[in-house]
Motif scaffolding. Structure first.
Motif, PDB file in Angstrom:
ATOM      1  N   ALA A  79     -42.031  15.892  61.245  1.00 43.05           N
ATOM      2  CA  ALA A  79     -43.234  16.260  62.005  1.00 43.05           C
ATOM      3  C   ALA A  79     -43.113  15.798  63.459  1.00 43.05           C
ATOM      4  CB  ALA A  79     -44.473  15.654  61.339  1.00 43.05           C
ATOM      5  N   LEU A  80     -42.568  14.604  63.667  1.00 37.31           N
ATOM      6  CA  LEU A  80     -42.388  14.104  65.044  1.00 37.31           C
ATOM      7  C   LEU A  80     -41.393  14.968  65.822  1.00 37.31           C
ATOM      8  CD1 LEU A  80     -42.221  10.241  64.403  1.00 37.31           C
ATOM      9  CD2 LEU A  80     -43.883  11.385  65.895  1.00 37.31           C
ATOM     10  N   CYS A  81     -40.376  15.455  65.120  1.00 36.89           N
ATOM     11  CA  CYS A  81     -39.346  16.278  65.773  1.00 36.89           C
ATOM     12  C   CYS A  81     -39.805  17.729  65.945  1.00 36.89           C
ATOM     13  CB  CYS A  81     -38.039  16.233  64.982  1.00 36.89           C
ATOM     14  SG  CYS A  81     -37.269  14.612  64.999  1.00 36.89           S
ATOM     15  N   SER A  82     -40.949  18.096  65.363  1.00 36.05           N
ATOM     16  CA  SER A  82     -41.424  19.472  65.469  1.00 36.05           C
ATOM     17  C   SER A  82     -42.478  19.644  66.562  1.00 36.05           C
ATOM     18  CB  SER A  82     -42.026  19.922  64.128  1.00 36.05           C
ATOM     19  OG  SER A  82     -41.137  19.650  63.078  1.00 36.05           O
ATOM     20  N   LEU A  83     -42.762  18.611  67.294  1.00 34.77           N
ATOM     21  CA  LEU A  83     -43.755  18.712  68.385  1.00 34.77           C
ATOM     22  C   LEU A  83     -43.161  19.527  69.534  1.00 34.77           C
ATOM     23  CD1 LEU A  83     -44.797  14.936  68.444  1.00 34.77           C
ATOM     24  CD2 LEU A  83     -46.131  16.831  67.478  1.00 34.77           C
TER      25      LEU A  83
END
Ligand code: HMN
Length: 295
Positions: free
Chosen positions: A244-248
């Motif tokens: 989720a952090l890498c999908s921002l």
């Protein structure tokens, strides 16, 4: 080597609202991590955005972290820089500040032969009395540490370990087999912390630990207690959060800093060319915080 065992967050670059390195905010991040009970911090590495800092800024970042954390936890200074000269200047600075160990990536930009890499690391090691941790991170440096070069480096007693950020956990197993009990192998990829520990990593240094230190501390405890099923399930939850952090829209570090800000630790944003968070990221970060809190 006990002081290096455990969860060692890669310390983030702490900026004021103008984007300058901030002592006050370094202190706040340090205090936050200290209260969480981490073993130490790795200052000025990839997650510290070292690649975007001037030599003076890097010295300042090392100074502020030492000023507020020395005596509270283990301090590792990342001193890798494009030139050997700058790396040595940083190493000497870290030694004066009382760091527990140095670490450095191999030379970047030009692809250099092993002889040059060995010379680079050796000159840094010879510049101070501090112990040294090799940093293997092929995906960003383009250079892959071999077990034979590792063996050669270990002839120097100041070389106490390797922070391995390559993806195959087998690399961790090989480095541990090569170095045995005299070396400490750090797991680099947070997405496989549990696997890395089982394959022989003694500890972990990671870029996402700061966003969820309690989860990595728990995963580490599970491994220590031999609770591998629990550890695996927790790793799976952690990986949802990392994805989720890498999908921002913004960079992962911008997302982590927003998570920290909402937890009451404001360390500013990221330095360009890393991208800050976008307006659409706001709601996604709400979700990430729920994920962290509910795990
Ligand atoms: C550092 O040097 O600051 C980090 O510890 C490097 C660390 O190995 C990270 N790798 C990279 O940034 C390429 C990981 O912790 C990474 O952030 C994490 O696995 C999420 O992909």
């Amino acid at each position: 080597l006990d002081k290096f065992h455990g969860i060692i967050p890669a310390f983030y670059a702490c900026y004021d609202d103008e984007g300058n390195i901030s002592e006050a905010r370094t202190k706040d991040l340090g205090q936050y991590l200290y209260e969480k009970g981490v073993q130490g911090v790795y200052v000025g590495g990839s997650s510290g955005e070292c690649i975007y800092h001037s030599l003076d800024e890097r010295k300042a970042a090392l100074s502020y972290a030492a000023k507020h954390l020395k005596g509270k936890m283990t301090l590792i200074a990342h001193v890798g820089a494009p030139s050997t000269r700058d790396s040595i200047a940083l190493a000497k600075h870290a030694a004066e500040l009382g760091y527990d160990a140095l670490s450095a990536i191999p030379p970047i930009y030009f692809k250099l032969p092993d002889s040059a890499v060995l010379k680079y690391w050796s000159e840094i090691i010879d510049a101070t009395p501090l112990d040294f941790i090799i940093y293997n991170i092929p995906q960003t440096t383009g250079y892959t540490l071999t077990t034979s070069l590792f063996e050669k480096l270990l002839e120097n007693k100041k070389v106490i370990g390797v922070k391995n950020s390559s993806m195959p956990t087998m690399d961790i197993e090989r480095f541990k087999k090569t170095g045995g009990d005299n070396v400490i192998v750090f797991n680099g990829p947070d997405e496989q912390f549990v696997a890395g520990r089982i394959m022989g990593a003694d500890a972990g240094i990671g870029g996402t630990y700061g966003a969820m230190p309690e989860l990595f501390l728990q995963a580490n405890r599970f491994v220590q207690e031999g609770k591998f099923q629990e550890a695996r399930l927790l790793q799976s939850e952690i990986n949802d959060i990392i994805i989720a952090l890498c999908s921002l829209n913004g960079s992962m570090y911008a997302g982590i800093k927003e998570v920290l800000r909402r937890r009451g630790v404001n360390i500013g944003s990221v330095r360009g060319p890393l991208e800050g968070i976008s307006s659409e990221d706001g709601g996604r970060i709400d979700n990430i915080i729920v994920m962290i809190d509910q795990t």
